[in-house]
Motif scaffolding. Structure first.
Motif, PDB file in Angstrom:
ATOM      1  N   LEU A 306      10.401 -51.144 -13.285  1.00  7.25           N
ATOM      2  CA  LEU A 306       9.473 -50.030 -13.074  1.00  7.25           C
ATOM      3  C   LEU A 306       8.088 -50.333 -13.641  1.00  7.25           C
ATOM      4  CD1 LEU A 306      11.722 -46.963 -14.028  1.00  7.25           C
ATOM      5  CD2 LEU A 306      11.197 -47.799 -11.737  1.00  7.25           C
ATOM      6  N   ASN A 307       8.052 -51.072 -14.730  1.00  7.76           N
ATOM      7  CA  ASN A 307       6.818 -51.263 -15.476  1.00  7.76           C
ATOM      8  C   ASN A 307       6.055 -52.511 -15.025  1.00  7.76           C
ATOM      9  OD1 ASN A 307       5.022 -50.368 -17.505  1.00  7.76           O
ATOM     10  ND2 ASN A 307       5.801 -51.915 -18.914  1.00  7.76           N
ATOM     11  N   VAL A 308       6.005 -52.738 -13.724  1.00 10.39           N
ATOM     12  CA  VAL A 308       5.228 -53.868 -13.207  1.00 10.39           C
ATOM     13  C   VAL A 308       3.743 -53.618 -13.480  1.00 10.39           C
ATOM     14  CG1 VAL A 308       4.659 -55.232 -11.167  1.00 10.39           C
ATOM     15  CG2 VAL A 308       6.968 -54.289 -11.430  1.00 10.39           C
ATOM     16  N   MET A 309       3.298 -52.401 -13.154  1.00 13.24           N
ATOM     17  CA  MET A 309       1.937 -51.967 -13.479  1.00 13.24           C
ATOM     18  C   MET A 309       2.044 -50.612 -14.167  1.00 13.24           C
ATOM     19  SD  MET A 309      -0.330 -54.224 -12.620  1.00 13.24           S
ATOM     20  CE  MET A 309      -1.703 -53.138 -13.000  1.00 13.24           C
ATOM     21  N   GLU A 310       1.505 -50.512 -15.369  1.00 11.13           N
ATOM     22  CA  GLU A 310       1.542 -49.229 -16.085  1.00 11.13           C
ATOM     23  C   GLU A 310       0.163 -48.600 -16.124  1.00 11.13           C
ATOM     24  OE1 GLU A 310       2.631 -47.244 -20.441  1.00 11.13           O
ATOM     25  OE2 GLU A 310       3.020 -49.370 -20.086  1.00 11.13           O
ATOM     26  N   LEU A 311       0.123 -47.313 -15.826  1.00 11.03           N
ATOM     27  CA  LEU A 311      -1.092 -46.518 -15.960  1.00 11.03           C
ATOM     28  C   LEU A 311      -0.820 -45.444 -17.008  1.00 11.03           C
ATOM     29  CD1 LEU A 311      -2.112 -46.002 -12.213  1.00 11.03           C
ATOM     30  CD2 LEU A 311      -3.182 -47.546 -13.864  1.00 11.03           C
ATOM     31  N   SER A 312      -1.555 -45.487 -18.093  1.00 12.45           N
ATOM     32  CA  SER A 312      -1.353 -44.537 -19.181  1.00 12.45           C
ATOM     33  C   SER A 312      -2.451 -43.483 -19.141  1.00 12.45           C
ATOM     34  CB  SER A 312      -1.358 -45.262 -20.526  1.00 12.45           C
ATOM     35  OG  SER A 312      -1.157 -44.356 -21.588  1.00 12.45           O
ATOM     36  N   LEU A 313      -2.069 -42.227 -18.942  1.00  9.61           N
ATOM     37  CA  LEU A 313      -3.040 -41.138 -18.825  1.00  9.61           C
ATOM     38  C   LEU A 313      -3.371 -40.574 -20.200  1.00  9.61           C
ATOM     39  CD1 LEU A 313      -2.054 -41.374 -15.881  1.00  9.61           C
ATOM     40  CD2 LEU A 313      -2.305 -38.906 -15.713  1.00  9.61           C
ATOM     41  N   PRO A 314      -4.640 -40.524 -20.559  1.00 19.28           N
ATOM     42  CA  PRO A 314      -5.016 -39.960 -21.863  1.00 19.28           C
ATOM     43  C   PRO A 314      -4.867 -38.447 -21.858  1.00 19.28           C
ATOM     44  CG  PRO A 314      -6.981 -40.494 -20.608  1.00 19.28           C
ATOM     45  CD  PRO A 314      -5.808 -41.002 -19.805  1.00 19.28           C
ATOM     46  N   PRO A 315      -4.527 -37.861 -22.994  1.00 24.91           N
ATOM     47  CA  PRO A 315      -4.463 -36.387 -23.072  1.00 24.91           C
ATOM     48  C   PRO A 315      -5.864 -35.803 -22.972  1.00 24.91           C
ATOM     49  CG  PRO A 315      -4.181 -37.362 -25.246  1.00 24.91           C
ATOM     50  CD  PRO A 315      -4.181 -38.501 -24.277  1.00 24.91           C
ATOM     51  N   LEU A 316      -5.951 -34.530 -22.619  1.00 21.19           N
ATOM     52  CA  LEU A 316      -7.245 -33.876 -22.427  1.00 21.19           C
ATOM     53  C   LEU A 316      -8.054 -33.842 -23.722  1.00 21.19           C
ATOM     54  CD1 LEU A 316      -9.101 -32.500 -20.414  1.00 21.19           C
ATOM     55  CD2 LEU A 316      -7.956 -30.329 -20.912  1.00 21.19           C
ATOM     56  N   ARG A 317      -7.392 -33.805 -24.873  1.00 27.51           N
ATOM     57  CA  ARG A 317      -8.126 -33.793 -26.145  1.00 27.51           C
ATOM     58  C   ARG A 317      -8.907 -35.092 -26.359  1.00 27.51           C
ATOM     59  NH1 ARG A 317      -2.775 -34.049 -27.153  1.00 27.51           N
ATOM     60  NH2 ARG A 317      -1.941 -35.978 -28.067  1.00 27.51           N
ATOM     61  N   ASN A 318      -8.524 -36.143 -25.647  1.00 29.58           N
ATOM     62  CA  ASN A 318      -9.261 -37.406 -25.702  1.00 29.58           C
ATOM     63  C   ASN A 318     -10.196 -37.573 -24.508  1.00 29.58           C
ATOM     64  OD1 ASN A 318      -7.887 -38.022 -28.045  1.00 29.58           O
ATOM     65  ND2 ASN A 318      -6.360 -39.294 -27.042  1.00 29.58           N
ATOM     66  N   ARG A 319     -10.385 -36.498 -23.760  1.00 27.17           N
ATOM     67  CA  ARG A 319     -11.285 -36.509 -22.597  1.00 27.17           C
ATOM     68  C   ARG A 319     -12.259 -35.333 -22.719  1.00 27.17           C
ATOM     69  NH1 ARG A 319      -7.563 -35.974 -17.436  1.00 27.17           N
ATOM     70  NH2 ARG A 319      -9.635 -35.838 -16.499  1.00 27.17           N
ATOM     71  N   LYS A 320     -12.888 -35.198 -23.866  1.00 32.27           N
ATOM     72  CA  LYS A 320     -13.720 -34.022 -24.133  1.00 32.27           C
ATOM     73  C   LYS A 320     -14.829 -33.843 -23.097  1.00 32.27           C
ATOM     74  CE  LYS A 320     -11.860 -32.086 -27.726  1.00 32.27           C
ATOM     75  NZ  LYS A 320     -11.300 -30.714 -27.612  1.00 32.27           N
ATOM     76  N   ASN A 321     -15.326 -34.956 -22.555  1.00 31.51           N
ATOM     77  CA  ASN A 321     -16.380 -34.847 -21.543  1.00 31.51           C
ATOM     78  C   ASN A 321     -15.902 -34.156 -20.270  1.00 31.51           C
ATOM     79  OD1 ASN A 321     -18.001 -36.218 -23.278  1.00 31.51           O
ATOM     80  ND2 ASN A 321     -18.028 -38.139 -22.145  1.00 31.51           N
ATOM     81  N   ASP A 322     -14.582 -34.093 -20.100  1.00 39.55           N
ATOM     82  CA  ASP A 322     -14.032 -33.562 -18.854  1.00 39.55           C
ATOM     83  C   ASP A 322     -13.670 -32.089 -18.920  1.00 39.55           C
ATOM     84  OD1 ASP A 322     -14.268 -36.030 -17.712  1.00 39.55           O
ATOM     85  OD2 ASP A 322     -12.169 -36.596 -17.958  1.00 39.55           O
ATOM     86  N   VAL A 323     -13.672 -31.508 -20.134  1.00 34.63           N
ATOM     87  CA  VAL A 323     -13.194 -30.133 -20.266  1.00 34.63           C
ATOM     88  C   VAL A 323     -14.015 -29.179 -19.402  1.00 34.63           C
ATOM     89  CG1 VAL A 323     -12.918 -28.177 -21.841  1.00 34.63           C
ATOM     90  CG2 VAL A 323     -12.179 -30.447 -22.549  1.00 34.63           C
ATOM     91  N   MET A 324     -15.326 -29.193 -19.540  1.00 33.67           N
ATOM     92  CA  MET A 324     -16.151 -28.263 -18.768  1.00 33.67           C
ATOM     93  C   MET A 324     -16.278 -28.690 -17.306  1.00 33.67           C
ATOM     94  SD  MET A 324     -16.555 -25.830 -20.680  1.00 33.67           S
ATOM     95  CE  MET A 324     -17.343 -24.930 -19.342  1.00 33.67           C
ATOM     96  N   LEU A 325     -16.227 -29.969 -17.052  1.00 36.13           N
ATOM     97  CA  LEU A 325     -16.241 -30.447 -15.664  1.00 36.13           C
ATOM     98  C   LEU A 325     -15.042 -29.876 -14.905  1.00 36.13           C
ATOM     99  CD1 LEU A 325     -17.501 -32.467 -13.561  1.00 36.13           C
ATOM    100  CD2 LEU A 325     -15.856 -34.134 -14.424  1.00 36.13           C
ATOM    101  N   LEU A 326     -13.867 -29.974 -15.523  1.00 39.07           N
ATOM    102  CA  LEU A 326     -12.651 -29.439 -14.908  1.00 39.07           C
ATOM    103  C   LEU A 326     -12.650 -27.912 -14.921  1.00 39.07           C
ATOM    104  CD1 LEU A 326     -10.106 -31.935 -16.500  1.00 39.07           C
ATOM    105  CD2 LEU A 326     -10.675 -31.792 -14.073  1.00 39.07           C
ATOM    106  N   ALA A 327     -13.150 -27.321 -16.004  1.00 41.47           N
ATOM    107  CA  ALA A 327     -13.165 -25.858 -16.106  1.00 41.47           C
ATOM    108  C   ALA A 327     -13.988 -25.250 -14.975  1.00 41.47           C
ATOM    109  CB  ALA A 327     -13.720 -25.427 -17.461  1.00 41.47           C
ATOM    110  N   ARG A 328     -15.144 -25.829 -14.693  1.00 45.82           N
ATOM    111  CA  ARG A 328     -15.993 -25.307 -13.614  1.00 45.82           C
ATOM    112  C   ARG A 328     -15.349 -25.535 -12.249  1.00 45.82           C
ATOM    113  NH1 ARG A 328     -20.319 -27.152 -17.333  1.00 45.82           N
ATOM    114  NH2 ARG A 328     -21.400 -25.258 -18.001  1.00 45.82           N
ATOM    115  N   TYR A 329     -14.656 -26.656 -12.113  1.00 45.07           N
ATOM    116  CA  TYR A 329     -13.947 -26.924 -10.854  1.00 45.07           C
ATOM    117  C   TYR A 329     -12.862 -25.865 -10.631  1.00 45.07           C
ATOM    118  CZ  TYR A 329     -10.630 -29.078  -7.627  1.00 45.07           C
ATOM    119  OH  TYR A 329      -9.774 -29.314  -6.586  1.00 45.07           O
TER     120      TYR A 329
END
Length: 464
Positions: A306-329
């Protein structure tokens, strides 16, 4: 003679910085501030590599890329972009860019990328074709990842590349980070996009039902099997099979899954005939499979499949720049669904949303914004419109009103909007550390309009 690099960048300071840096690396450098001049220059002299911004004054980098590749199909082009959406990445590769890099970037990273690209260019001139072969289907059902965070931008870059292969992918990350969205994005940008995208949550079904769901069964194979059922392995033929929460699969089913992955064939329950299948497998989990291997809960051989290619998604607390971007969306989405009109979030609501840790990640943010849209009564979302547990996490004990008493007494909507507009611009300038171009982008206005507003409201240009 050293290689010649053409820089196409409208921001003067960055253009100068790149020119100086690449000259120090012993390259010949030509720098222009628009795509039109770059295209004219290519007709006059040979260029080995183009380093081009995507956001240019008249013609965008993607538009210029298309024109340049039509005239000079062998040209090697690296696109620079401040927003690394998967659609931008895939479109750049589709139009013929050799790669792209996300602003702000490390100069050493750029140096390494340019070196690799020029090595490819040299090999190609010698008759060794090492350039990537990109073939994309035109699908309207595309995944859409919104981000302005460096860690997610790098993830988008990897998604764009992985989507063009057939390799198995393992997506890891906390619950609510968007693992299914990433899986859909990989599928819809792949050459299998015209095929089915089949998903199943392995933790939502008991073992016997999950096995029947995956493998299918013949009529009479067990009590209640009144007719033949086609399994997901068969339904996903020439498409993508997404196994969500694969860590919840029993060890018995793990053995059977491993065989299907290896052999690309299976037998339905109660059947004896082998069915060939061709599907791309994407699995996801919010648990550590390696920890489960040590406790005997997950098979090590399946993990490596399964782990041929791994994509690790960061939690939202580590994506502070995205909070308002997503909130407005989400706000726009839920306003449309509920026939409501909103302008934006109040300054204090922005503070609350940015201070909260979001343990439920993007899913929790979506739910919170839906709640706020439903509860709002005016043009703006205020802290009191948000769920109570989110308000409780505000660092200051009490909320200050967004307008002072004098401001509240303003009799016209126009005056109140001006007050809000000024505070919004100041807030965005602070979030972007005074960078005017990024601020204008986040506000959805032109840089010229931002400068006009700053002058109108007497906002200092240097805000830390």
């Amino acid at each position: 003679m050293s290689e010649k690099i053409l820089i196409v960048e409208d921001e003067l300071n960055l253009r100068k910085l790149l020119s100086i840096f690449l000259t120090q690396q012993q390259y010949q450098v030509i720098a222009v501030d628009n795509a039109e001049e770059a295209i004219e220059l290519l007709a006059q002299q040979p260029i080995d590599l183009i380093l081009m911004d995507n956001r240019l004054p008249q013609m965008t980098g993607l538009e210029a890329l298309k024109i340049i590749k039509e005239i000079h199909p062998e040209m090697f082009i690296i696109l620079m972009t401040a927003y690394a959406g998967v659609d931008t990445a895939v479109e750049a590769l589709k139009l013929g860019a050799i790669d792209y890099i996300v602003k702000p970037f490390d100069l050493n990273e750029l140096k390494a990328l340019i070196k690799r690209t020029l090595e490819l260019s040299k090999a190609k001139k010698q008759g060794i074709d090492l350039s990537p072969k990109i073939q994309l289907s035109n699908s309207d059902n595309q995944g859409h990842i919104l981000t302005n965070s460096p860690n997610m931008m790098e993830l988008c870059r990897n998604i764009a590349k992985i989507s063009q292969t057939k390799t198995t992918v393992l997506i890891t990350g906390e619950s609510g980070t968007g693992k299914e969205l990433v899986a859909k994005t990989i599928h819809y940008y792949s050459t299998r996009s015209t095929g089915p995208f089949i998903k199943v949550n392995c933790g939502a079904l008991p073992e016997t039902l999950l096995e029947s769901t995956l493998f299918g069964h013949e009529k009479g194979s067990f009590t209640g099997a009144y007719q033949r059922q086609i399994g997901l392995f068969e339904r996903a033929h020439r498409g993508t099979l997404f196994l969500d929460e694969v860590a919840e699969m029993s060890t018995n089913l793990q053995v059977k899954l491993l065989r299907v992955i290896q052999e690309r064939e299976f037998e339905p329950l109660g059947g004896s005939r082998l069915i060939k299948t061709d599907f791309r497998l994407i699995a996801a989990t919010n648990r550590s499979l390696q920890d489960m291997i040590s406790t005997g809960e997950f098979r090590e051989d399946l993990f490596y499949r399964l782990n041929v290619m791994e994509l690790s998604l960061p939690p939202l607390r580590n994506r502070k720049n995205d909070v308002m971007l997503l909130a407005r969306y989400f706000a726009n989405q839920f306003c449309h669904e509920n026939n409501k009109e909103l302008l934006d979030f109040s300054i204090s609501a922005v503070e609350v949303l940015n201070q909260y840790a979001w343990p439920g990640n993007v899913r929790e943010l979506s739910n919170a914004i839906e709640h706020a849209v439903v509860m709002s009564n005016g043009l703006f979302i205020y802290p009191q419109d948000l769920p109570a547990h989110i308000i409780a996490h505000k660092k200051t004990p009490d909320f200050n009103p967004d307008f002072s008493e004098d401001e509240q007494s303003s009799t016209t909507l126009k005056e109140k909007v001006k007050i809000y507009e000024k505070e919004l611009i100041i807030n965005e300038l602070k979030l972007n550390r005074g960078h005017r171009e990024n601020t204008a982008r986040s506000l959805g206005i032109s840089k010229r309009t931002l400068l006009y507003k700053m002058q109108e409201y007497e906002i200092a240009e240097t805000i830390n």
